[in-house]
Design a protein around this motif. Sequence first.
Motif, mmCIF file in Angstrom:
data_model
loop_
_atom_site.group_PDB
_atom_site.id
_atom_site.type_symbol
_atom_site.label_atom_id
_atom_site.label_comp_id
_atom_site.label_asym_id
_atom_site.label_seq_id
_atom_site.Cartn_x
_atom_site.Cartn_y
_atom_site.Cartn_z
ATOM 1 N N CYS A 45 0.861 -1.192 0.000
ATOM 2 C CA CYS A 45 0.000 0.000 0.000
ATOM 3 C C CYS A 45 0.888 1.229 0.000
ATOM 4 O O CYS A 45 1.794 1.360 0.833
ATOM 5 N N GLU A 72 -4.159 6.967 -2.478
ATOM 6 C CA GLU A 72 -3.691 5.731 -1.853
ATOM 7 C C GLU A 72 -4.086 4.560 -2.731
ATOM 8 O O GLU A 72 -5.241 4.447 -3.149
ATOM 9 N N SER A 88 0.452 5.410 0.231
ATOM 10 C CA SER A 88 -0.538 6.382 0.687
ATOM 11 C C SER A 88 0.142 7.742 0.749
ATOM 12 O O SER A 88 1.095 7.913 1.521
ATOM 13 N N ARG A 97 -3.954 0.411 -2.558
ATOM 14 C CA ARG A 97 -3.757 -0.671 -1.588
ATOM 15 C C ARG A 97 -4.093 -2.009 -2.237
ATOM 16 O O ARG A 97 -5.195 -2.207 -2.753
ATOM 17 N N THR A 114 -2.580 4.093 7.635
ATOM 18 C CA THR A 114 -1.819 4.748 6.574
ATOM 19 C C THR A 114 -1.900 6.260 6.728
ATOM 20 O O THR A 114 -2.685 6.788 7.525
#
Length: 308
Positions: free
Chosen positions: A79, A230, A81, A232, A132
Amino acid sequence: MAIFDAPIEREGDTLTGPWRMPRQMLMAQAYDGHASIHDDSTAQGLGFKGGTIEGPTHFSQFDPLCHAIWGDEWFAHGCISAHYRSPVFEGEEVRAILTRQSDRRAAINMEKRDGTEVLKGTVSIGPDHPPTALDERITTLAPLDQPVLMADAAVGAKTGRIPVRMDLDQHMGDLYPFSLADKLERMTEPSEIYREIIPFEMVSVLVNSIAREQPFPVRGPSVGLFADQEIRMRRGPLKVGQPYEIEREIVALSGSRKTESMWVLSRVFVTGDNSPLAVMLLNTATLKPSYADYEADRSALYGDAADG
């Protein structure tokens, strides 16, 4: 065998990538019948020195750093972010910096040669990710007061599932007038693995390429830019040539003195499956001065109650 050739400097918990010069590939982007912030004349008319390089282009410079820590797990459960801080223009050099905070999370930032911060945020590894950067940021948002550009939008509005795919040589449409093969010739950190899996920066292209098929209402013509993003992976990676379906939902509206923002969460599915393979959260900040009727619409909507 290494899949990236980027030299990485290591000092304690900090990994620093090389200086790179990202390429502008959206000069010909068009939406709603007009040019975008990536067009020189449009950007200059809004006070920028030229067409901006799209934010997720910079995600690729973090891939070698994340892969150095987490290996191929980065592509399956990674991920990134980020809050975008300053635009980058053609010809400028930038570098990616990662500082580990735990086994599963690291702080990231990108800077220009003069020290200007381009973005800041976090990278993490799942499937159960620690909080995050945008998990934390979205809780601090002030509600959008007296919306004009977003007056007809509502939190919770959702599209149906929209089919999408990305083949190697597939032109991705007016919003993204290039193919993955074109991108691989110009991206800062190319790899042969990206002929099989879709790189993080191109996941943004995959998701946003269908944004005009079931659009959310934003008054225009107006011009927006990516402010927060972001991506993910829950059960990644996403594959080149694989058909997917994307569902989009407005999860927040926010604003500033110069912008109104729509936060959209996009979920990527395989047909017939209700568990997302990947999700993307994107805050598109639309510039108030780019909408010619902004003041007239605000007066019509709120009359004497409109802010000064």
